[in-house]
Design a protein around this motif. Structure first.
Motif, mmCIF file in Angstrom:
data_model
loop_
_atom_site.group_PDB
_atom_site.id
_atom_site.type_symbol
_atom_site.label_atom_id
_atom_site.label_comp_id
_atom_site.label_asym_id
_atom_site.label_seq_id
_atom_site.Cartn_x
_atom_site.Cartn_y
_atom_site.Cartn_z
ATOM 1 N N LEU A 4 9.316 3.636 17.064
ATOM 2 C CA LEU A 4 10.101 3.468 15.841
ATOM 3 C C LEU A 4 11.589 3.661 16.119
ATOM 4 N N GLU A 5 11.959 3.346 17.307
ATOM 5 C CA GLU A 5 13.336 3.481 17.774
ATOM 6 C C GLU A 5 14.137 2.238 17.387
ATOM 7 N N PRO A 6 15.314 2.407 16.791
ATOM 8 C CA PRO A 6 16.116 1.232 16.426
ATOM 9 C C PRO A 6 16.714 0.551 17.651
ATOM 10 N N PRO B 213 0.838 -1.207 0.000
ATOM 11 C CA PRO B 213 0.000 0.000 0.000
ATOM 12 C C PRO B 213 0.868 1.249 0.000
ATOM 13 N N PRO B 214 0.353 2.344 -0.558
ATOM 14 C CA PRO B 214 1.137 3.591 -0.567
ATOM 15 C C PRO B 214 1.199 4.194 0.840
ATOM 16 N N LEU B 215 2.382 4.212 1.430
ATOM 17 C CA LEU B 215 2.593 4.786 2.754
ATOM 18 C C LEU B 215 3.712 5.813 2.677
ATOM 19 N N VAL B 216 3.615 6.811 3.507
ATOM 20 C CA VAL B 216 4.672 7.817 3.592
ATOM 21 C C VAL B 216 5.713 7.345 4.600
ATOM 22 N N ARG B 217 6.968 7.345 4.201
ATOM 23 C CA ARG B 217 8.036 6.908 5.094
ATOM 24 C C ARG B 217 8.202 7.891 6.247
ATOM 25 N N PRO B 218 8.101 7.418 7.482
ATOM 26 C CA PRO B 218 8.371 8.306 8.624
ATOM 27 C C PRO B 218 9.797 8.847 8.567
ATOM 28 N N ARG B 219 9.980 10.089 8.994
ATOM 29 C CA ARG B 219 11.289 10.727 8.864
ATOM 30 C C ARG B 219 12.371 10.010 9.669
ATOM 31 N N GLU B 220 11.978 9.362 10.771
ATOM 32 C CA GLU B 220 12.988 8.706 11.605
ATOM 33 C C GLU B 220 13.438 7.353 11.068
ATOM 34 N N ILE B 221 12.847 6.906 9.976
ATOM 35 C CA ILE B 221 13.222 5.618 9.382
ATOM 36 C C ILE B 221 13.996 5.868 8.094
ATOM 37 N N GLY B 222 15.206 5.302 8.006
ATOM 38 C CA GLY B 222 16.036 5.470 6.822
ATOM 39 C C GLY B 222 15.503 4.704 5.626
ATOM 40 N N HIS B 223 16.029 5.023 4.446
ATOM 41 C CA HIS B 223 15.527 4.414 3.204
ATOM 42 C C HIS B 223 15.733 2.897 3.179
ATOM 43 N N GLY C 128 4.623 -6.050 4.212
ATOM 44 C CA GLY C 128 3.641 -5.853 3.165
ATOM 45 C C GLY C 128 2.412 -5.088 3.617
ATOM 46 N N GLN C 129 1.249 -5.687 3.449
ATOM 47 C CA GLN C 129 -0.031 -5.048 3.750
ATOM 48 C C GLN C 129 -0.190 -4.688 5.229
ATOM 49 N N LEU C 130 0.592 -5.307 6.091
ATOM 50 C CA LEU C 130 0.457 -5.091 7.532
ATOM 51 C C LEU C 130 1.367 -3.992 8.064
ATOM 52 N N LEU C 131 2.124 -3.336 7.200
ATOM 53 C CA LEU C 131 3.165 -2.439 7.676
ATOM 54 C C LEU C 131 2.619 -1.298 8.526
ATOM 55 N N SER C 132 1.499 -0.712 8.142
ATOM 56 C CA SER C 132 0.971 0.403 8.929
ATOM 57 C C SER C 132 0.649 -0.032 10.351
ATOM 58 N N GLU C 133 0.158 -1.262 10.516
ATOM 59 C CA GLU C 133 -0.134 -1.772 11.859
ATOM 60 C C GLU C 133 1.150 -2.032 12.637
ATOM 61 N N VAL C 134 2.179 -2.508 11.954
ATOM 62 C CA VAL C 134 3.468 -2.733 12.611
ATOM 63 C C VAL C 134 4.029 -1.413 13.132
ATOM 64 N N LEU C 135 3.977 -0.387 12.303
ATOM 65 C CA LEU C 135 4.523 0.914 12.695
ATOM 66 C C LEU C 135 3.780 1.504 13.891
ATOM 67 N N ALA D 203 9.313 -1.388 17.464
ATOM 68 C CA ALA D 203 7.935 -1.624 17.006
ATOM 69 C C ALA D 203 7.762 -3.028 16.451
ATOM 70 N N GLU D 204 8.802 -3.569 15.813
ATOM 71 C CA GLU D 204 8.709 -4.915 15.247
ATOM 72 C C GLU D 204 8.566 -5.965 16.343
ATOM 73 N N LEU D 205 9.268 -5.773 17.465
ATOM 74 C CA LEU D 205 9.132 -6.719 18.570
ATOM 75 C C LEU D 205 7.753 -6.609 19.202
#
Length: 520
Positions: A431-433, A398-408, A419-426, A442-444
């Motif tokens: 969003l801290e590494p 899905p078209p999502l805008v990359r948060p500024r704190e996340i690198g390319h 994939g489709q679940l990324l917005s829910e993951v974020l 956020a992934e954990l």
């Protein structure tokens, strides 16, 4: 979801939560089948989280005449590169050529020519002496003439399984880990009866369900569920082990392909998740399949010898190894006393009155295997209509805008992983590494909340690779993980302590270097 929440009857029950079972569940759900997948341990617990991470056609299979296997694998590799960028990515491979070495550049180029023909594009190229040293500054230079480069792909295999399972769930499949099949039978003129036992987190309730067809996709365990003997074929468990080193100790930006100085087997040194992996071995695995496989001391020395032969200035030793893993390949053999590396990796499918067993095969060809298995099961699946094989397996992100704190680069990986679940993951957490790793907190949080984590090793070894990429299995992170995730997991203090103790013991047993033998 408890066992009592499951439907009493399914069109299809898939046993096994590795790449093959996950692929079958996805293809079945795409075809509209009411299907259930069960796994006795965790998703991708076996071979599918312990592979060499390579999505490739297998040049050695092409060289040995397995043209169909290579053709299918190259096509499926390209499909995944197109549909799953960030999860399946191109990787350049470099084969150096030394004086009097085999294969020479002319022969290797001929093999790669056919490889490129299968893929429909040219990937091979000759690399001169100067360029080799730019790519691999520590490579052995004595006798080095030139090198050949080509392109295949690399993945995070456990996450690939989870992507397949998430897509299967989105299309209606039901999946359960830590659910063991304790009985499997088919009364005359009746559906299959499958008795399940819940192991969430300890053995508990059991229930018998029925299904029109059952898929045995248990890999190295496949022969335990066979209903009749297979006198001409058997499962030959073969172990492949790997070392992980910090990137700064063995910096490679391509996959160095070499022949081991002892037995001339192919070994790879390649970048993965910011670290360097060395593998693999190929040995008969005679240990208990229900126990975590582990690397042997002989394999450690074998892989260190490969490093120091290819990159003598590295002077790599045990002190440089961050972690290890060992996986068991479910190779099908006819028992003709072949060397392990001489066995075919092609898959085999058996049909027994609606029980379809599959073993062998490659990570890359999961979709080819899944479709063949379902076609074999079609007499017991009324009206089965598989999707058009040209149709996309995974929908576009899905078209999502990359948060500024996340690198390319992290953003590309996240899109591929979720994939489709990324917005829910974020939205699941900060969003801290996590320092020194490619992961975000956020992934954990998402894994703990939505990805079926039952034990701590599910989270640290398969949902993420923190246990492989950080010193001592991430021991220094455990307290922070507890503070952040204990409420998410709803574990009591006693449960958390038990999980921590078990995880530390497991990591030492299966993912650390084996203890050195004491001198006599």
């Amino acid at each position: 979801m408890t066992l009592e929440d499951l439907s009493p009857h399914y069109d299809l029950i898939v046993i096994g939560g590795g790449i093959t079972g996950a692929g079958i569940a996805l293809e079945a759900a795409s075809a509209g089948l009411n299907s259930l997948l069960v796994e006795q341990k965790d998703y991708a617990w076996g071979t599918s989280s312990r592979s060499s991470k390579m999505v490739h056609g297998g040049l050695r299979y092409l060289a040995s005449g397995h043209f169909r296997l290579t053709r299918d694998a190259v096509r499926e590799r390209q499909r995944m590169l197109d549909e799953l960028p960030g999860l399946v990515d191109p990787m350049r491979y470099v084969m150096p050529h030394y004086r009097k070495g085999f294969p020479g550049p002319w022969l290797f180029d001929k093999v790669l020519w056919l490889y490129d023909r299968f893929s429909g594009r040219r990937y091979r190229h000759r690399i001169d002496h100067t360029e080799i040293l730019q790519w691999l500054p520590g490579i052995a230079t004595e006798g080095l003439k030139a090198a050949t480069g080509f392109t295949d792909a690399v993945t995070e295999d456990a996450r690939l399984v989870l992507r397949l399972l998430a897509e299967a769930q989105r299309k209606g499949a039901v999946i359960r880990n830590y659910t063991r099949v304790t009985a499997l039978q088919r009364p005359p003129h009746e559906p299959w009866q499958v008795t399940l036992e819940d192991h969430h987190p300890v053995p508990g309730s059991s229930r018998t369900l029925t299904a029109n067809a059952v898929i045995n996709a248990t890999g190295a365990w496949a022969d335990r569920l066979w209903q009749t003997p297979h006198p001409n074929e058997r499962i030959r468990p073969l172990r492949g082990s790997h070392l992980i080193l910090p990137f700064h100790r063995l910096p490679v930006s391509v996959s160095l392909t070499l022949r081991h100085p002892e037995d001339r087997r192919p070994v790879f040194i390649f970048p993965w998740l910011g670290h360097t992996v060395v593998g693999t071995t190929d040995l008969d695995h005679t240990d208990d399949l229900d126990q975590e496989p582990r690397i042997s001391e002989q394999e450690v020395e074998y892989l260190l010898a490969a490093i120091n032969s290819a990159c003598p200035e590295a002077r790599a030793g045990r002190q440089d190894v961050l972690s290890t893993w060992a996986g068991v390949r479910p190779v099908v053999t006819e028992g003709r006393d072949k060397a392990p590396s001489g066995e075919s990796r092609e898959h085999v499918v058996w049909a027994e009155d609606g029980l379809i067993s599959v073993a062998g095969g490659k990570l890359t060809t999961w979709r080819v295997i899944a479709r063949q298995v379902l076609l074999t099961a079609s007499p017991w699946l009324d009206g089965l209509q598989l999707t058009d094989e040209r149709q996309r397996t995974f929908p576009p992100n899905p078209p999502l805008v990359r948060p500024r704190e996340i690198g390319h680069l992290t953003w590309r990986r996240l899109q591929g992983y979720y994939g489709q679940l990324l917005s829910e993951v974020l939205a699941a957490g900060p969003l801290e590494p996590i320092a020194g790793t490619p992961y975000l907190w956020a992934e954990l949080h998402w894994a703990a909340r939505a990805e079926g984590v039952v034990h701590l090793d599910d989270l640290l070894i398969r949902r993420t690779r923190l246990g492989l990429l950080t010193p001592e299995g991430g021991d220094h992170l455990l307290e922070e993980v507890r503070q952040r995730l204990q409420p998410e997991l709803n574990w009591s203090d006693e449960r958390w302590q038990n999980e921590t103790d078990s995880y530390r013991a497991l990591w030492r047993e299966a993912f650390a270097l084996p203890a050195e033998s004491a001198s006599p």
